[in-house]
Design a protein around this motif. Structure first.
Motif, short mmCIF file in Angstrom:
data_model
loop_
_atom_site.label_atom_id
_atom_site.label_comp_id
_atom_site.label_asym_id
_atom_site.label_seq_id
_atom_site.Cartn_x
_atom_site.Cartn_y
_atom_site.Cartn_z
N TYR A 21 0.60 -1.34 -0.04
CA TYR A 21 -0.43 0.39 -0.10
C TYR A 21 1.06 1.00 0.09
O TYR A 21 0.40 2.26 -0.18
N TYR A 26 -1.63 5.06 -6.18
CA TYR A 26 -3.66 4.93 -6.44
C TYR A 26 -3.93 5.77 -7.43
O TYR A 26 -5.29 6.44 -7.78
N ASN A 86 -6.26 -3.54 -5.86
CA ASN A 86 -5.89 -3.98 -4.64
C ASN A 86 -6.65 -6.02 -4.77
O ASN A 86 -6.25 -6.11 -4.14
N THR A 130 0.77 -4.66 -7.83
CA THR A 130 0.40 -3.58 -7.91
C THR A 130 -0.57 -2.91 -8.76
O THR A 130 -0.82 -1.69 -8.85
#
Length: 231
Positions: A21, A26, A86, A130
């Motif tokens: 993360y 993102y 995710n 990712t």
């Protein structure tokens, strides 16, 4: 000992999520193959039928994503793309469980615990997980199938061909692993009473898994995406 192993794996899984993360972009849209999977999944969700205007060799990954797209209620396309990221991260992290059990079949327990560390914290695997592409789910099915295949219980061995079939639907390259698995299975059972039966059952199980999606691919795209590409 068992509780310590579980705690160790849980700790690794949490660490794996944390580091991914941190490095997940993102705010950046998906590109290249991951973008193709994204639009395929979105269109499948909207039309409720398999699209025929995409040249995707294998469509299992966006097919899995599509129901999750329908659950998410957002006006931002980035939210849907990040859902895809995710999901990819989850499969990457959860692969640490079957890779531990696979390593445990060949190594002492303390050394086998190194295998999930190498998987979770390897930089290229982190970057790959990712990106929202097929490799994480592909590795999950491949490694899980191996963990079952090298089990003494014949039911687990046969169930490994379900997972290798799913791996083929994720990426057709898994097909080249099926033939060695069948040959190994034959030699493992060469002294057993029903030595021919289990390899035949394994082939039938494998074909039952890949056939429905292969038929859909032929109807929508003109090729099955597995045998057509390996040949």
């Amino acid at each position: 000992e068992k509780s310590k192993t579980i705690a160790y794996l849980v700790f690794l899984i949490i660490g794996g999520f944390f580091i991914r993360y941190i490095f997940t972009p993102y705010e950046t849209p998906l590109v290249l193959d991951s973008l193709q999977y994204f639009w395929y999944g979105i269109e499948l969700n909207i039309l409720n039928e398999f699209p025929s205007n995409y040249d995707l060799t294998n469509n299992m990954w966006p097919t899995i994503l599509s129901p999750f797209f329908s659950i998410l209620d957002s006006q931002s396309y980035l939210d849907y793309m990040n859902l895809q990221r995710n999901a990819s991260i989850i499969f990457s992290i959860m692969t640490s469980i079957p890779i531990y059990f696979l390593a445990k079949k060949f190594l002492p327990n303390t050394i086998a615990l190194i295998a999930p560390i190498m998987l979770i914290f390897e930089p290229r695997i982190i970057l790959n997980s990712t990106s929202g592409i097929t490799e994480p789910i592909f590795l999950f099915f491949i490694i899980s199938s191996f963990a079952l295949f090298f089990n003494k219980n014949k039911k687990y061995v046969l169930s490994s061909f379900v997972l290798i079939g799913l791996a083929c639907l994720a990426r057709y390259e898994a097909l080249v692993i099926v033939f060695p698995m069948i040959i190994i299975l034959f030699f493992r059972l060469k002294n057993k009473k029903f030595k021919i039966l289990y390899p035949i059952l394994a082939i039938i199980i494998f074909l039952m898994v890949i056939t429905p999606m292969s038929v859909i691919k032929i109807e929508t795209m003109g090729y099955d995406g597995i045998f057509s590409h390996v040949i």
